[in-house]
Design a protein around this motif. Sequence first.
Motif, PDB file in Angstrom:
ATOM      1  N   ILE A 194       0.878  -1.164   0.000  1.00 15.82           N
ATOM      2  CA  ILE A 194       0.000   0.000   0.000  1.00 15.82           C
ATOM      3  C   ILE A 194       0.915   1.213   0.000  1.00 15.82           C
ATOM      4  O   ILE A 194       1.506   1.578   1.030  1.00 15.82           O
ATOM      5  N   VAL A 195       1.074   1.805  -1.144  1.00 16.63           N
ATOM      6  CA  VAL A 195       2.039   2.888  -1.311  1.00 16.63           C
ATOM      7  C   VAL A 195       1.687   4.057  -0.395  1.00 16.63           C
ATOM      8  O   VAL A 195       0.543   4.526  -0.371  1.00 16.63           O
ATOM      9  N   GLY A 196       2.659   4.493   0.405  1.00 17.10           N
ATOM     10  CA  GLY A 196       2.477   5.644   1.271  1.00 17.10           C
ATOM     11  C   GLY A 196       1.973   5.322   2.655  1.00 17.10           C
ATOM     12  O   GLY A 196       2.003   6.180   3.542  1.00 17.10           O
ATOM     13  N   ALA A 197       1.477   4.095   2.884  1.00 18.31           N
ATOM     14  CA  ALA A 197       0.993   3.749   4.227  1.00 18.31           C
ATOM     15  C   ALA A 197       2.158   3.661   5.197  1.00 18.31           C
ATOM     16  O   ALA A 197       3.241   3.186   4.849  1.00 18.31           O
ATOM     17  N   ASP A 198       1.924   4.127   6.418  1.00 21.14           N
ATOM     18  CA  ASP A 198       2.974   4.179   7.432  1.00 21.14           C
ATOM     19  C   ASP A 198       2.935   2.927   8.311  1.00 21.14           C
ATOM     20  O   ASP A 198       1.974   2.743   9.072  1.00 21.14           O
ATOM     21  N   PRO A 199       3.935   2.058   8.232  1.00 14.77           N
ATOM     22  CA  PRO A 199       3.886   0.799   8.995  1.00 14.77           C
ATOM     23  C   PRO A 199       3.950   0.999  10.503  1.00 14.77           C
ATOM     24  O   PRO A 199       3.430   0.174  11.261  1.00 14.77           O
ATOM     25  N   GLN A 200       4.587   2.063  10.961  1.00 12.31           N
ATOM     26  CA  GLN A 200       4.724   2.276  12.396  1.00 12.31           C
ATOM     27  C   GLN A 200       3.391   2.613  13.073  1.00 12.31           C
ATOM     28  O   GLN A 200       3.169   2.269  14.238  1.00 12.31           O
ATOM     29  N   THR A 201       2.493   3.300  12.357  1.00 18.57           N
ATOM     30  CA  THR A 201       1.219   3.708  12.963  1.00 18.57           C
ATOM     31  C   THR A 201       0.016   2.956  12.398  1.00 18.57           C
ATOM     32  O   THR A 201      -1.115   3.201  12.814  1.00 18.57           O
ATOM     33  N   PHE A 202       0.245   2.033  11.473  1.00 14.23           N
ATOM     34  CA  PHE A 202      -0.859   1.319  10.832  1.00 14.23           C
ATOM     35  C   PHE A 202      -1.485   0.339  11.826  1.00 14.23           C
ATOM     36  O   PHE A 202      -0.787  -0.409  12.515  1.00 14.23           O
ATOM     37  N   LYS A 203      -2.824   0.342  11.898  1.00 12.27           N
ATOM     38  CA  LYS A 203      -3.527  -0.509  12.863  1.00 12.27           C
ATOM     39  C   LYS A 203      -4.960  -0.742  12.387  1.00 12.27           C
ATOM     40  O   LYS A 203      -5.473  -0.051  11.499  1.00 12.27           O
ATOM     41  N   MET A 204      -5.623  -1.742  13.010  1.00 15.45           N
ATOM     42  CA  MET A 204      -7.050  -1.920  12.778  1.00 15.45           C
ATOM     43  C   MET A 204      -7.809  -0.824  13.506  1.00 15.45           C
ATOM     44  O   MET A 204      -7.499  -0.488  14.647  1.00 15.45           O
ATOM     45  N   LEU A 205      -8.826  -0.286  12.831  1.00 15.01           N
ATOM     46  CA  LEU A 205      -9.619   0.785  13.413  1.00 15.01           C
ATOM     47  C   LEU A 205     -10.962   0.271  13.918  1.00 15.01           C
ATOM     48  O   LEU A 205     -11.307   0.411  15.085  1.00 15.01           O
ATOM     49  N   ILE A 230     -16.343  -6.351   6.956  1.00 18.01           N
ATOM     50  CA  ILE A 230     -15.872  -5.039   6.510  1.00 18.01           C
ATOM     51  C   ILE A 230     -15.075  -4.404   7.650  1.00 18.01           C
ATOM     52  O   ILE A 230     -15.611  -4.024   8.685  1.00 18.01           O
ATOM     53  N   CYS A 231     -13.761  -4.309   7.451  1.00 14.26           N
ATOM     54  CA  CYS A 231     -12.885  -3.796   8.495  1.00 14.26           C
ATOM     55  C   CYS A 231     -12.109  -2.584   7.983  1.00 14.26           C
ATOM     56  O   CYS A 231     -11.594  -2.598   6.863  1.00 14.26           O
ATOM     57  N   TYR A 232     -12.062  -1.577   8.810  1.00  8.56           N
ATOM     58  CA  TYR A 232     -11.321  -0.362   8.494  1.00  8.56           C
ATOM     59  C   TYR A 232      -9.993  -0.368   9.233  1.00  8.56           C
ATOM     60  O   TYR A 232      -9.897  -0.839  10.361  1.00  8.56           O
ATOM     61  N   HIS A 233      -8.965   0.173   8.578  1.00 11.21           N
ATOM     62  CA  HIS A 233      -7.639   0.300   9.172  1.00 11.21           C
ATOM     63  C   HIS A 233      -7.186   1.746   8.990  1.00 11.21           C
ATOM     64  O   HIS A 233      -7.715   2.486   8.151  1.00 11.21           O
ATOM     65  N   SER A 234      -6.186   2.129   9.759  1.00 15.64           N
ATOM     66  CA  SER A 234      -5.743   3.516   9.659  1.00 15.64           C
ATOM     67  C   SER A 234      -4.256   3.620   9.963  1.00 15.64           C
ATOM     68  O   SER A 234      -3.662   2.741  10.595  1.00 15.64           O
ATOM     69  N   ASN A 251      -4.345   8.427   7.038  1.00 19.05           N
ATOM     70  CA  ASN A 251      -5.521   8.001   6.282  1.00 19.05           C
ATOM     71  C   ASN A 251      -6.255   6.835   6.949  1.00 19.05           C
ATOM     72  O   ASN A 251      -5.705   6.125   7.802  1.00 19.05           O
ATOM     73  N   ILE A 252      -7.503   6.658   6.508  1.00 19.12           N
ATOM     74  CA  ILE A 252      -8.293   5.473   6.831  1.00 19.12           C
ATOM     75  C   ILE A 252      -8.393   4.630   5.562  1.00 19.12           C
ATOM     76  O   ILE A 252      -8.583   5.160   4.460  1.00 19.12           O
ATOM     77  N   TYR A 253      -8.254   3.301   5.719  1.00 21.35           N
ATOM     78  CA  TYR A 253      -8.184   2.391   4.574  1.00 21.35           C
ATOM     79  C   TYR A 253      -9.326   1.384   4.619  1.00 21.35           C
ATOM     80  O   TYR A 253      -9.725   0.907   5.686  1.00 21.35           O
ATOM     81  N   LEU A 254      -9.846   1.066   3.434  1.00 22.32           N
ATOM     82  CA  LEU A 254     -10.844   0.027   3.274  1.00 22.32           C
ATOM     83  C   LEU A 254     -10.464  -0.812   2.045  1.00 22.32           C
ATOM     84  O   LEU A 254     -10.234  -0.265   0.973  1.00 22.32           O
ATOM     85  N   ARG A 255     -10.344  -2.112   2.241  1.00 19.21           N
ATOM     86  CA  ARG A 255      -9.979  -3.046   1.172  1.00 19.21           C
ATOM     87  C   ARG A 255      -8.672  -2.649   0.475  1.00 19.21           C
ATOM     88  O   ARG A 255      -8.555  -2.723  -0.746  1.00 19.21           O
ATOM     89  N   GLY A 256      -7.735  -2.172   1.257  1.00 22.79           N
ATOM     90  CA  GLY A 256      -6.412  -1.872   0.713  1.00 22.79           C
ATOM     91  C   GLY A 256      -6.269  -0.537   0.012  1.00 22.79           C
ATOM     92  O   GLY A 256      -5.209  -0.229  -0.520  1.00 22.79           O
ATOM     93  N   GLU A 257      -7.319   0.275   0.051  1.00 18.24           N
ATOM     94  CA  GLU A 257      -7.295   1.578  -0.615  1.00 18.24           C
ATOM     95  C   GLU A 257      -7.610   2.669   0.406  1.00 18.24           C
ATOM     96  O   GLU A 257      -8.259   2.417   1.422  1.00 18.24           O
ATOM     97  N   ILE A 258      -7.154   3.902   0.120  1.00 16.12           N
ATOM     98  CA  ILE A 258      -7.490   5.025   0.993  1.00 16.12           C
ATOM     99  C   ILE A 258      -8.992   5.273   0.924  1.00 16.12           C
ATOM    100  O   ILE A 258      -9.577   5.443  -0.154  1.00 16.12           O
ATOM    101  N   TYR A 259      -9.643   5.266   2.067  1.00 10.24           N
ATOM    102  CA  TYR A 259     -11.097   5.495   2.150  1.00 10.24           C
ATOM    103  C   TYR A 259     -11.413   6.967   2.384  1.00 10.24           C
ATOM    104  O   TYR A 259     -12.284   7.533   1.766  1.00 10.24           O
TER     105      TYR A 259
END
Length: 306
Positions: A249-260, A286-290, A294-302
């Motif tokens: 996921i281009v640009g997503a930050d691994p240090q702060t990425f989590k399930m929302l 249907i799970c959101y991550h952030s 950004n907030i992500y849904l299905r691997g894309e920025i939501y």
Amino acid sequence: MISFAATSLILLMAIHNCSNESNKNDDVYTKELEWDYKIVDDEVRWNNSRISGADAMSFVVISRSYSKDKNGVYFYTKIIEGADPASFQLIDRGYARDKNRVYFKEDEIVSADLATFKTIPNSHYPISKDKDTVFTSENEQKQVDVSSFNILGDEYSIYSKDKNSIYILIEEKGEYCCLEILDSADRDTFELITRHYARDKINVYYRGRVLDIEGVDSMSFELVGNREEDYARDKNFVYYTSSGGYRKIVGADPQTFKMLSCSLNEDPSLNTSAPLRLDAPDPPRICYHSDKDNIYLRGEIYQPAK
């Protein structure tokens, strides 16, 4: 012409015969036993199939699959040749023994040492050993070192190891047949992530298959959230799985990425006040991550993070 009296006599005889037949059917002896076994008159049945030769008077149910009488031991409806009913007993996971032999289901494990045979601890699967050999089901695993063999992870893990190799449990035609050496695995650094995912210093594995993840740092690779097939991250990137593989996921930050949050329907309000049940047997799909941006849904920025 038949007289009225003769006709009446014939009808009475017919009714009497039908009554006798009905009484015969009512007199059939049926005894229901456990696990779909039953005795009908002097015939023993499992799931309405006759167990040929079984003695109804001495018949005993041992488990769903095993039973016995004074003459023999049965696996469902099939007699186990040579099994001794007096000493026959279950071990577990499909294994059994008598005073002479070890069995897996209806088959004798010819090479098993009766005195030292036992199932491998901490495994749900039919894996066993004696003083010389490891077995899966009834099959010898000659490549495995019995003294150093152990299961990796919990009872449902399909990974194991000995002093020489890492193994994956193989299923063929509904039976667990063998332990296959995971040739690509580095034994010294190999470790489990979940029951199905594992990693070493070189690769990430899913059910023994090397995952082709471009640029992955395998030793920091981990899954994110309660649905292991969706998101993962390492120290450098966040990944989303689609079509059987992981993509960055281009640009997503691994240090702060989590399930929302998770919900049954897409929820623009992203109400996260309700606690997530990560241990739910069938979590919402249907799970959101952030991450911090950004907030992500299905691997894309939501939408941007609030």
